[in-house]
Scaffold this motif. Structure first.
Motif, PDB file in Angstrom:
ATOM      1  N   GLU A 221       0.824  -1.205   0.000  1.00  0.00           N
ATOM      2  CA  GLU A 221       0.000   0.000   0.000  1.00  0.00           C
ATOM      3  C   GLU A 221       0.861   1.258   0.000  1.00  0.00           C
ATOM      4  O   GLU A 221       0.593   2.221  -0.728  1.00  0.00           O
ATOM      5  CB  GLU A 221      -0.927  -0.015   1.214  1.00  0.00           C
ATOM      6  CG  GLU A 221      -2.084   0.965   1.150  1.00  0.00           C
ATOM      7  CD  GLU A 221      -1.720   2.348   1.651  1.00  0.00           C
ATOM      8  OE1 GLU A 221      -2.452   3.308   1.340  1.00  0.00           O
ATOM      9  OE2 GLU A 221      -0.688   2.482   2.343  1.00  0.00           O
ATOM     10  N   TYR A 222       1.923   1.260   0.807  1.00  0.00           N
ATOM     11  CA  TYR A 222       2.778   2.451   0.907  1.00  0.00           C
ATOM     12  C   TYR A 222       3.569   2.671  -0.375  1.00  0.00           C
ATOM     13  O   TYR A 222       3.726   3.816  -0.830  1.00  0.00           O
ATOM     14  CB  TYR A 222       3.726   2.315   2.097  1.00  0.00           C
ATOM     15  CG  TYR A 222       4.519   3.569   2.384  1.00  0.00           C
ATOM     16  CD1 TYR A 222       3.942   4.641   3.053  1.00  0.00           C
ATOM     17  CD2 TYR A 222       5.850   3.696   1.975  1.00  0.00           C
ATOM     18  CE1 TYR A 222       4.661   5.802   3.316  1.00  0.00           C
ATOM     19  CE2 TYR A 222       6.572   4.848   2.224  1.00  0.00           C
ATOM     20  CZ  TYR A 222       5.977   5.891   2.897  1.00  0.00           C
ATOM     21  OH  TYR A 222       6.692   7.045   3.149  1.00  0.00           O
TER      22      TYR A 222
ATOM     23  N   ARG B  10       1.330   4.106  -3.033  1.00  0.00           N
ATOM     24  CA  ARG B  10       0.881   5.471  -2.755  1.00  0.00           C
ATOM     25  C   ARG B  10       2.013   6.487  -2.760  1.00  0.00           C
ATOM     26  O   ARG B  10       1.814   7.634  -3.149  1.00  0.00           O
ATOM     27  CB  ARG B  10       0.171   5.485  -1.400  1.00  0.00           C
ATOM     28  CG  ARG B  10      -0.491   6.790  -1.020  1.00  0.00           C
ATOM     29  CD  ARG B  10      -1.423   6.588   0.169  1.00  0.00           C
ATOM     30  NE  ARG B  10      -0.782   5.913   1.278  1.00  0.00           N
ATOM     31  CZ  ARG B  10      -0.094   6.543   2.241  1.00  0.00           C
ATOM     32  NH1 ARG B  10       0.045   7.862   2.209  1.00  0.00           N
ATOM     33  NH2 ARG B  10       0.459   5.860   3.216  1.00  0.00           N
TER      34      ARG B  10
ATOM     35  N   GLN C   1       2.549   1.783  10.978  1.00  0.00           N
ATOM     36  CA  GLN C   1       1.485   2.774  10.915  1.00  0.00           C
ATOM     37  C   GLN C   1       1.769   3.967  11.823  1.00  0.00           C
ATOM     38  O   GLN C   1       1.503   5.118  11.470  1.00  0.00           O
ATOM     39  CB  GLN C   1       0.155   2.122  11.302  1.00  0.00           C
ATOM     40  CG  GLN C   1      -0.999   3.085  11.520  1.00  0.00           C
ATOM     41  CD  GLN C   1      -1.398   3.815  10.260  1.00  0.00           C
ATOM     42  OE1 GLN C   1      -0.973   3.444   9.168  1.00  0.00           O
ATOM     43  NE2 GLN C   1      -2.195   4.856  10.416  1.00  0.00           N
TER      44      GLN C   1
ATOM     45  N   ILE D 169       5.841   5.695  10.765  1.00  0.00           N
ATOM     46  CA  ILE D 169       6.082   6.393   9.494  1.00  0.00           C
ATOM     47  C   ILE D 169       5.716   7.870   9.567  1.00  0.00           C
ATOM     48  O   ILE D 169       6.507   8.732   9.128  1.00  0.00           O
ATOM     49  CB  ILE D 169       5.344   5.680   8.336  1.00  0.00           C
ATOM     50  CG1 ILE D 169       6.036   4.355   8.006  1.00  0.00           C
ATOM     51  CG2 ILE D 169       5.314   6.564   7.086  1.00  0.00           C
ATOM     52  CD1 ILE D 169       5.337   3.528   6.936  1.00  0.00           C
TER      53      ILE D 169
ATOM     54  N   PHE E 290       9.830   6.760   6.704  1.00  0.00           N
ATOM     55  CA  PHE E 290       9.943   5.368   6.271  1.00  0.00           C
ATOM     56  C   PHE E 290      11.295   4.763   6.638  1.00  0.00           C
ATOM     57  O   PHE E 290      11.367   3.623   7.103  1.00  0.00           O
ATOM     58  CB  PHE E 290       9.736   5.299   4.752  1.00  0.00           C
ATOM     59  CG  PHE E 290       9.919   3.921   4.176  1.00  0.00           C
ATOM     60  CD1 PHE E 290       8.917   2.975   4.287  1.00  0.00           C
ATOM     61  CD2 PHE E 290      11.095   3.576   3.520  1.00  0.00           C
ATOM     62  CE1 PHE E 290       9.085   1.691   3.761  1.00  0.00           C
ATOM     63  CE2 PHE E 290      11.266   2.307   2.994  1.00  0.00           C
ATOM     64  CZ  PHE E 290      10.263   1.360   3.119  1.00  0.00           C
TER      65      PHE E 290
ATOM     66  N   SER F 114      -6.340   5.611   5.038  1.00  0.00           N
ATOM     67  CA  SER F 114      -5.132   4.777   5.009  1.00  0.00           C
ATOM     68  C   SER F 114      -4.800   4.257   6.400  1.00  0.00           C
ATOM     69  O   SER F 114      -4.254   3.151   6.551  1.00  0.00           O
ATOM     70  CB  SER F 114      -3.951   5.579   4.450  1.00  0.00           C
ATOM     71  OG  SER F 114      -3.706   6.736   5.235  1.00  0.00           O
TER      72      SER F 114
END
Length: 445
Positions: free
Chosen positions: A83-84, A87, A206, A209, A214, A292
């Motif tokens: 997902e990250y 995105r 979650q 970040i 990251f 998200s």
């Protein structure tokens, strides 16, 4: 003129020099000393399978931490990376292209099983385990420094998966050395490590970040692995002496057992569809309007439920047999995969996450138990390794196929139908395995 009579010495090759008596005696003493050293090393564990005790459970704790750092990080947590990356970091790449990183990771957890399982049977255990632990920790820290797709593919996909595979195969092979009657329960405890990883890594990601970025989030993952794998390397140990079973790397006669052959085929088909929902669950939640933050937590929720399923499956397998536990729960996992694309509210998404975690956790927990039971303990590493290497074919292409279907159709209904259908087909194969193993339709298996 009479011919000279030549005396032929039996069992000596022509052209070779017979060994001197002293050399023979010296060689015999060396062999006897080596054999005695091995006997003395494992003498304290001689006798029946312990099925408990401090040493046996310390091995299980070490193996659980190994699955925490391998399947827990690589497989159960990949959804947050998918997902990250879609995105933020790799937004110019398609979901199918990004999914190749995760699928290669998972495949390489299983692919090295052929070699590492054989090494385990031969006694080459501690050094490969330690080297792989160091390699996995290094790759985790290097992932934080990656910027381009090919860098993520090599470091996080290929090498992280490879080192995880060396650790994982040997960690689960140890269970059969220490447990027999309670093997299902022990495998359940070991597989809980994967669920814990699937809970802690996504929640940590979650929350970290947004705070530290990251790079430092992945570095924190690396420190978590450093501690866990350090404990693992201190606690794991084998109980039985090495066995050099004939056949080399491959045990082809094992495929004369039709139940084992069909079980390997079922592993391929199940892995083609089993990881689709867990991989694309956060992305599908975002696609129907969920935040998200909520999407990230779905992976953790599913893995928490999976922990309950895995532990329950272990106790159940000891009573009714691993295949009897796997068949109904894996079938339910396939049905839930069909229903997943239709979940569009928070309650529905949480519901399918919980149910899928419980049902799919049963299969993952007992994955190697039938293969362990289809032969002797002296060859367990090679037999389990062959199965995992074959099953890796499914993990390698399963999620990219789902991603390609998603990219082509623009939704998750078709990927859900594909993944659910292939999982249901694998359940039919498991039913065939049970019949071949028992010779009848009912019974503990």
């Amino acid at each position: 003129m009479s011919e000279d009579k030549i005396r032929v010495v039996p069992d000596i090759e022509l052209g070779s020099t017979p060994a001197e008596p002293d050399a023979v005696r010296e060689g015999r003493r060396v062999d006897e000393k080596s054999s005695q050293d091995i006997t003395n090393k494992y003498a304290k564990y001689a006798g029946g399978v312990p099925d408990g005790g401090f040493k046996a459970w310390s091995v299980i704790v070490g193996s659980m931490l190994a699955t925490f750092c391998t399947l827990g990080y690589v497989n159960s947590s990949w959804g947050i990376f998918q997902e990250y990356y879609e995105r933020v970091l790799l937004s110019n790449k398609s979901p199918s292209t990004i999914a190749w990183i995760g699928s290669v990771q998972v495949a390489f957890i299983f692919i090295p099983g052929l070699a590492t399982g054989r090494l385990f049977d031969l006694g080459h255990f501690k050094i490969p385990y330690f080297v792989a632990s160091c390699g996995l920790i290094a790759c985790t820290f290097l992932t934080a420094e990656c910027k381009q797709y090919w860098q993520f593919f090599l470091v996080q996909g290929l090498f992280t998966g490879l080192f995880s595979g060396i650790i994982y195969t040997q960690a689960i092979s140890l269970v059969s050395h220490w447990f027999l009657k309670k093997k299902g329960m022990a495998l359940g405890f070991v597989s809980i490590g994967s669920s814990l990883g699937g809970i802690l890594f996504p929640i940590a990601g979650q929350n970290l970040i947004p705070l530290v970025g990251f790079k430092w989030t992945v570095r924190v993952f690396g420190f978590m692995m450093l501690i866990s794998l350090g404990i693992t390397n201190l606690t794991i140990d084998r109980r039985l002496p090495p066995v050099n079973v004939k056949g080399g790397l491959l045990n082809l006669p094992a495929f004369r057992n039709r139940a084992y052959t069909v079980y390997c085929l079922s592993g391929i088909t199940c892995c083609l569809g089993l990881y689709t929902m867990l991989t694309y669950l956060p992305v599908s939640a975002t696609a129907v309007g969920m935040s998200s933050d909520f999407s990230f937590y779905l992976v953790a929720i599913s893995n928490a439920a999976s922990g309950f399923g895995r532990l329950s499956a272990g106790f159940l397998a000891d009573r009714i047999g691993p295949l009897n536990a796997m068949i109904p729960f894996t079938g339910l996992a396939g049905i839930i995969t069909f229903a997943w694309p239709y979940a569009s509210s928070r309650g529905a998404l949480i519901g399918v996450s919980v149910l899928y975690g419980i049902t799919s956790g049963t299969y993952v927990s007992l994955l190697v138990a039938p293969a362990m039971a289809m032969g002797g303990v002296g060859d367990v590493g090679r037999r389990v390794g062959m199965f995992l290497t074959i099953a890796a074919l499914g993990t390698l292409v399963g999620t990219p196929i789902s991603g390609a279907i998603n990219a082509r159709t623009g939704g998750f209904k078709d990927p859900g139908f594909y993944a659910g259908g292939i999982v249901i087909f694998s359940v039919l194969l498991l039913c065939v395995v049970r019949y071949l193993q028992l010779g009848r339709l009912y019974g503990k298996c």
